[in-house]
Design an enzyme around this catalytic site. Structure first.
Site, PDB file in Angstrom:
ATOM      1  N   CYS A 174      -2.134   7.047 -13.254  1.00  0.00           N
ATOM      2  CA  CYS A 174      -2.912   5.775 -12.815  1.00  0.00           C
ATOM      3  C   CYS A 174      -2.945   4.581 -13.660  1.00  0.00           C
ATOM      4  CB  CYS A 174      -4.398   6.504 -12.723  1.00  0.00           C
ATOM      5  SG  CYS A 174      -5.671   4.911 -12.541  1.00  0.00           S
ATOM      6  N   CYS A 202       0.650   3.577   2.956  1.00  0.00           N
ATOM      7  CA  CYS A 202       1.266   2.744   4.223  1.00  0.00           C
ATOM      8  C   CYS A 202       2.611   3.196   4.262  1.00  0.00           C
ATOM      9  CB  CYS A 202       0.798   1.473   4.185  1.00  0.00           C
ATOM     10  SG  CYS A 202      -0.796   0.765   4.280  1.00  0.00           S
ATOM     11  N   CYS A 228      -6.242   3.598 -15.011  1.00  0.00           N
ATOM     12  CA  CYS A 228      -6.872   4.571 -16.125  1.00  0.00           C
ATOM     13  C   CYS A 228      -6.023   4.030 -17.417  1.00  0.00           C
ATOM     14  CB  CYS A 228      -6.452   5.921 -15.873  1.00  0.00           C
ATOM     15  SG  CYS A 228      -7.070   6.636 -14.312  1.00  0.00           S
ATOM     16  N   CYS A 279       0.693  -1.370  -0.175  1.00  0.00           N
ATOM     17  CA  CYS A 279       0.035  -0.025   0.115  1.00  0.00           C
ATOM     18  C   CYS A 279       0.879   1.354  -0.095  1.00  0.00           C
ATOM     19  CB  CYS A 279      -0.922   0.096   1.332  1.00  0.00           C
ATOM     20  SG  CYS A 279      -1.543   1.529   1.765  1.00  0.00           S
TER      21      CYS A 279
END
Length: 488
Positions: free
Chosen positions: A397, A52, A400, A49
């Protein structure tokens, strides 16, 4: 891992020394180890993550600074699924506070090391700090944050009991202390049982009282209302830690070289000028604040178009409303405050033009997927005659990029349909209009002809056939696919 400097001290994170002050808990030992700690902040995370990874060094530094006061722990949810499932963890990182092994509450405080330290220090120790001397009192109220202090006649006071209940409920947000010696309050005109709110000493000003007295009988509801109505004052200091709570209201902020540690007098020079004007407009629903320009430089550049060449000693003034509308004061801030008054008069008279971050309008826009920028959103997406499917994306992204060929194919298949537009907008380079909630990428909305104030979020699969089936259901007219009109 860098060594952050906070409160005038530089801390070498334990991880940089080859060990960690963050306790690592697993399914096998969570129920045994957690109850050993009076107050425990647990980070539930996944190693892959990104958020994170960003939090990790801040969390580590906070653990080092809080050592001996509050313990910080972490649970890897990819290998300890049982514990994470039991505590309802669905996203990463999730932070929860435990007391003696029992879940107390979710952590909704700042994610910086300093913010975590300040927030958790409030949770360590008693709900309300007992004060026994004038020195205790002065030491407690001489703080970066406001202080709420109760003065009571004795330990058996019913008012004290109510105050302590309120402190227990609100300790995560505010600092509480109390004394059973009314004499300690003589300096502040305390003659009988009272609750006083002390504003931070650095924000002392002739434009408002530094100490506010609670009037009337004490109740938890009354105490909460008293704090809510007075905690901020006329012009609070906006920081990275409190920005989310302050921005729940319409907020004016003056950004400049504010530094209460090294230059308190200079910091209050401009604040006093903002306060002078704020006192005239305080009843009109706008909150005023001051902030260190350098703390928010990236945000100012990204959201308000402040260029590096705009850096002067004069404050840069913005208004950001609860609904996301933004305004900037383009006139130079004058020392008499007149330019700020003019700006506010124009704001309240609705004469100001909203600041909108937008890419340049494309010179050519004839592709199958129309490019929308903030300055053309009204023209293209809110065209009352057209149904519009719009993708909000980010250039970096991965999802995307994966969607792009399918979305382009969709646009090509509907290219000859005069009633529908397939569009996309870079949501990192353009302001997203009100009514569209874009928290991740890609986010896709359908704005139907004649119903532009009710955009519908697309939640389905992202294959071309799925988009077409959705549009067949939602479009105001039959689709024209590949130049052939679909029959109803």
């Amino acid at each position: 891992i860098p060594s952050p400097c906070l409160d005038g001290q530089c801390y070498v994170a334990s991880a940089a020394r080859g060990r960690s002050d963050v306790l690592e808990l697993e399914d096998a030992d969570f129920d045994y180890i957690a109850p050993e700690h009076e107050t425990l902040l647990v980070k539930f995370y996944a190693p892959w993550c990104g958020h994170c990874k960003k939090l990790a060094p801040e969390f580590e530094t906070a653990a080092t600074r809080l050592k001996g006061t509050v313990t910080l722990a972490k649970v890897d949810c990819t290998t300890n699924t049982e514990t994470c499932k039991r505590y309802g963890v669905t996203g990463y990182p999730t932070l929860k506070i435990f007391r003696n092994g029992q879940e107390s509450s979710s952590y909704d405080g700042p994610r910086s090391a300093e913010g975590i330290v300040n927030y958790m220090k409030k949770l360590a120790g008693p709900d309300s700090v007992p004060l026994h001397s004038e020195h205790d009192l002065e030491n407690f109220i001489n703080n970066f944050d406001a202080s709420i202090v109760g003065f009571f006649s004795g330990a058996d006071s019913s008012q004290l009991s109510e105050f302590l209940k309120g402190a227990g409920l609100m300790r995560e947000s505010f600092r509480f202390a109390h004394t059973t010696d009314l004499e300690l309050g003589k300096k502040y005109d305390v003659k009988y049982e009272s609750v006083l709110l002390f504003r931070p000493p650095r924000l002392s000003s002739k434009f408002e009282e530094s100490v506010v007295h609670h009037a009337g009988p004490l109740s938890i509801t009354g105490l909460r209302r008293f704090i809510r109505d007075n905690i901020l004052g006329l012009c609070p200091h906006l920081t990275k830690e409190n920005k989310d709570s302050l921005r729940k209201r319409d907020l004016l902020t003056a950004y400049y070289d504010l530094d209460y540690l090294r230059n308190p007098k200079g910091s209050n020079y401009w604040r006093n000028r903002v306060l002078k004007v704020a006192s005239k407009f305080s009843s009109q629903g706008l909150l005023f604040s001051v902030a260190n320009r350098n703390d928010f430089l990236e945000e100012l550049e990204d959201e308000f178009g402040l260029g590096t060449s705009d850096s002067t000693e004069l404050p840069f003034v913005t208004i950001r409303t609860r609904t996301g509308n933004k305004y900037t004061m383009r006139e130079e801030f004058t020392r008499d405050g007149r330019s700020l008054e003019n700006f506010l008069e124009d704001y309240f008279a609705e004469r100001l033009k909203r600041y909108v971050k937008s890419e340049p309008v494309p010179a050519k826009n004839n592709a199958a997927v129309k490019v929308v920028v903030a300055d053309t959103f009204e023209e293209i997406v809110n065209d009352p005659e057209k149904d519009v499917l719009i993708e909000f994306y980010a250039p970096w992204c991965g999802h995307c990029k994966k969607l792009e060929p399918k979305y382009t194919e969709l646009g090509e298949r509907l290219y000859s349909d005069p009633s529908i537009v397939i569009a996309k907008m870079d949501a990192t380079a353009n302001d997203v209009p009100q009514g569209y909630d874009v928290q991740g990428f890609p986010t896709i909305y359908f704005a139907a002809a004649g119903r532009k104030d009710e955009p519908k979020r697309y939640e389905g699969p992202r294959e071309v056939k799925d988009f077409i089936n959705f549009l067949k259901r939602e479009a105001s007219k039959p689709l024209v696919l590949n130049g052939v009109k679909e029959e109803l």
